[in-house]
Design an enzyme around this catalytic site. Sequence first.
Site, short mmCIF file in Angstrom:
data_model
loop_
_atom_site.label_atom_id
_atom_site.label_comp_id
_atom_site.label_asym_id
_atom_site.label_seq_id
_atom_site.Cartn_x
_atom_site.Cartn_y
_atom_site.Cartn_z
N ASP A 37 16.32 -30.75 20.77
CA ASP A 37 15.29 -30.25 21.69
C ASP A 37 15.71 -30.51 23.14
O ASP A 37 15.78 -31.67 23.56
CB ASP A 37 13.97 -30.97 21.39
CG ASP A 37 12.76 -30.22 21.90
OD1 ASP A 37 12.93 -29.30 22.72
OD2 ASP A 37 11.63 -30.56 21.49
N ASP A 38 16.02 -29.46 23.88
CA ASP A 38 16.41 -29.57 25.29
C ASP A 38 17.80 -30.19 25.49
O ASP A 38 18.05 -30.81 26.53
CB ASP A 38 15.40 -30.41 26.09
CG ASP A 38 14.08 -29.72 26.33
OD1 ASP A 38 13.89 -28.60 25.81
OD2 ASP A 38 13.23 -30.29 27.03
N CYS A 73 10.99 -23.99 24.60
CA CYS A 73 11.01 -24.40 23.19
C CYS A 73 10.46 -23.37 22.20
O CYS A 73 11.16 -22.92 21.30
CB CYS A 73 10.25 -25.72 23.02
SG CYS A 73 10.93 -27.10 23.97
N ASP A 299 17.47 -25.81 21.10
CA ASP A 299 16.63 -24.64 21.40
C ASP A 299 16.84 -24.10 22.80
O ASP A 299 16.62 -22.93 23.07
CB ASP A 299 15.15 -24.94 21.14
CG ASP A 299 14.65 -26.19 21.86
OD1 ASP A 299 15.39 -26.77 22.69
OD2 ASP A 299 13.50 -26.61 21.58
N ASN A 300 17.25 -24.93 23.73
CA ASN A 300 17.57 -24.49 25.09
C ASN A 300 18.36 -25.58 25.77
O ASN A 300 18.54 -26.68 25.23
CB ASN A 300 16.30 -24.16 25.89
CG ASN A 300 15.23 -25.23 25.82
OD1 ASN A 300 14.21 -25.05 25.14
ND2 ASN A 300 15.43 -26.34 26.50
#
Length: 496
Positions: A37-38, A73, A299-300
């Site tokens: 995540d991130d 997200c 996700d990013n």
Amino acid sequence: MPYFLVVCLLLVVGCFGSKRVDTSSDAEYNFLVIVTDDQDIMLNGMTPMTKTLEHIANKGITFVNAFTTSPICCPSRSSILTGKYAHNHKTTNNSQSGGCYGRFWQEKLEPAALPVWLAQSGYETFFAGKYLNEYFSATVPPGWSQWFGLHGNSRYYNFTVTENGKSYTYTNEYFTDYLNTKTINFLQNLSADRPFFAMVAPPAPHAPFTAADRHKDLFPDAKAKRTPNFNISSSPLQKHWLLTMEPSTLPLKFLDEIDTIHRKRWQTLMAVDDMVENIINVLEEKQLLENTFIFYTSDNGFHLGQFSQAYDKRQPYETDIRVPLFVRGPTVKPKTVQASAVALLDIVPTIVQLANLAIPFPLDGQPLPLHSDSEIVHERQILIEYWGEGSLETYNSECPWSAQDKLQLCTVDGACHCQDAWNNTYNCVRHLAHDLNFIYCEFEDNEHFVEAYDIADDLYQMNNIGYYILPSIRAKYSLALQNLTSCVGPTCNFVY
């Protein structure tokens, strides 16, 4: 095209289940997808993860030009599960009103997402971790044999999880370690006669950046990467208006906080690194490793001080849209590097192809070039789309802006240099070929601002050439955006 098939395509839900395609191969591959995540790639986000690099990247292929199609997200995770762009799966931000675990998602997309197709084809399926930001439910989404879904956004302690239809709250357990335990249990108790698909989504390195106790003192001297665009001011002709707001540069006292966040992000990833190694060991013990495709991604991306924005994502720059992507598998050559442009929505069509599934509607992504010559860069245009957020309710009275500005994520620890706004909406085409590395963006703001960068010569996007390129080139990319923002299926993979 027959009418019933048109209806199926429009409704997104397949009118009939997925099926296997007859092939000459008898192999039934397993699939494991790990989504952090991130996690950035541009700011050394993978550097501390030596076990993951050893067990996945060095044993497989590294995609150095992998991109999220929405740098936030919920839209990105929705694309990972469906193989569709956000304008097709209708999840535009992290709120229910923005489609995040909303009615359209639950009624139209979930019944036709990847786990459903695999389950219909005999796969045992497993999910553990962060699903979608607005998931607060005892409902198990369709297609999952085993389900351990986090309620809400990323958390490390004091989390609630739906475990196969019942909700439980944990106060003292570290969430990544919880995911490790559940995933290992699943792998150790697999049916001998069924292939599996597992998706594991740990919270790291998302805020609040809480490390496991065993890792909280690591990397004491690490500092955030001082890229050429770190903590610099932006002129009105160089960057869209959000980046030109005051303060033009972050005061020095905030740089120490950025360094602290960088260290904490690395620390949170150490439990993920442990989990990856534990999973690999179990797969090897069960003699499943050589028949399993393993995908590792995020996700990013993330920025930390670039263009004087303290920390977040949501921007059309390489820090935010470029993500780590490694794939290990039985037909993948180890230590391969591939420079072709790929997107997170390519994971679904890759698995569909490897599992020999036939599905009744098109996907926006395309299979990853897992076996392509590493010297060949296939030409591709990828759409990056983002819908800005901000309302009267997101006003922060501690910052010197008014509620009517409709700004979002204006925080004192970020020097009140806001990260988002109601009209921070843009579409970009990310274009790569053997002799081209380019991005062109149009903003749907009051200025209709344009940004474009020759990434080959300007990796850190310091020199906006959007107003200097030939009118014909600008018109070409503007037309490409018109087509890409309305594309469905095969038309998403044309080069305009």
